[in-house]
Write an enzyme that holds these catalytic residues in place. Structure first.
Site, short mmCIF file in Angstrom:
data_model
loop_
_atom_site.label_atom_id
_atom_site.label_comp_id
_atom_site.label_asym_id
_atom_site.label_seq_id
_atom_site.Cartn_x
_atom_site.Cartn_y
_atom_site.Cartn_z
CB VAL A 141 -0.98 0.03 1.20
CG1 VAL A 141 -1.98 -1.11 1.11
CG2 VAL A 141 -0.24 0.02 2.53
CE LYS A 163 9.52 -4.41 6.12
NZ LYS A 163 8.34 -3.92 5.40
CG ASN A 217 -0.03 4.98 -2.40
OD1 ASN A 217 0.22 5.80 -3.28
ND2 ASN A 217 0.51 3.78 -2.36
CG ASP A 224 10.34 -2.83 2.18
OD1 ASP A 224 10.13 -2.73 0.96
OD2 ASP A 224 9.55 -3.36 2.96
CB VAL A 250 6.98 5.42 -1.08
CG1 VAL A 250 7.07 6.85 -1.59
CG2 VAL A 250 7.46 4.47 -2.15
N GLY A 254 6.37 -1.11 9.35
CA GLY A 254 5.75 -2.37 9.72
C GLY A 254 5.87 -3.43 8.63
#
Length: 211
Positions: free
Chosen positions: A15, A34, A161, A45, A19, A102
């Site tokens: 989702v 992370k 988003n 990520d 970013v 998360g």
């Protein structure tokens, strides 16, 4: 005094948490972490952050667990023949704001007894929820916010988003009584300059709410 911690949570997977995390890290002049990442290192990520953040200004902390299978942590751990120990996952010590990304949605299992939410809620974070506009996103967003509120988790606000969907967003904001922190539009390319642009746009709202 404990430095500010911001947990970036999503209403599901893919989702836009990464970013948004990059934008918040830049806007708040903080560090990124992370805790658990699942999937190849190349596409992780944490690796993506190296392209989105200025390494001279931000620290990208090493995940507690990096599991190669792109699936739920409990399943990825089983494939890797690893047991995830929640006690071994502790936020890195820093005197700068720490933006924590998360894993998928908020109720993702680490094993058959512990959810990521069970672990993350003890870290004294304020939470930002990322909602992506799609059919069903109202339900997913309201359920996510409801679970967090029922656990008395402090919420800073929502990031949307995608292109604006006034009907969906207005009912979400009214029913949750949360502010909109910003919007990520569909970008042809996400790079360092894109993150800088959004950070400048969101900084006034973020600073006002946090301080």
């Amino acid at each position: 005094m404990l430095a500010l911690r911001v947990m970036v949570a999503g209403i599901g997977t893919d989702v836009g948490k990464t970013v948004v995390s990059a934008v918040l890290t830049t806007a708040l002049q903080g560090d990124y972490w992370k805790p658990i990442q699942c999937g190849s290192e190349e596409l992780s990520d944490s690796n993506a952050m190296k392209q989105l953040l200025d390494p001279s200004k931000h620290c990208i902390h090493t995940p507690s667990y990096s599991l190669p299978m792109p699936c739920s942590p409990h399943q990825a751990a089983r494939f890797a023949n690893v047991r995830i120990d929640p006690c071994a996952i502790q936020p890195p010590v820093t005197d700068r704001p720490l933006i924590i990304e998360g894993v998928g949605g908020i109720c993702v299992p680490l094993d058959e007894e512990v959810l990521t939410l069970d672990l993350f809620q003890g870290w004294n974070c304020i939470w930002v929820v990322v909602s992506k506009n799609y059919l069903g996103s109202i339900n997913h967003t309201l359920l996510t916010i409801d679970v967090l509120k029922n656990r008395s988790i402090p919420l800073l606000g929502l990031v949307f988003n995608g292109e604006a969907n006034k009907e969906a967003e207005s009912v979400i904001l009214k029913m949750t009584n949360l502010p909109m922190l910003g919007r990520m539009l569909l970008e042809r390319k996400i790079n360092f300059n894109t993150i800088q642009r959004y950070a400048e746009q969101w900084s006034p709202q973020m600073t006002r709410l946090i301080h």
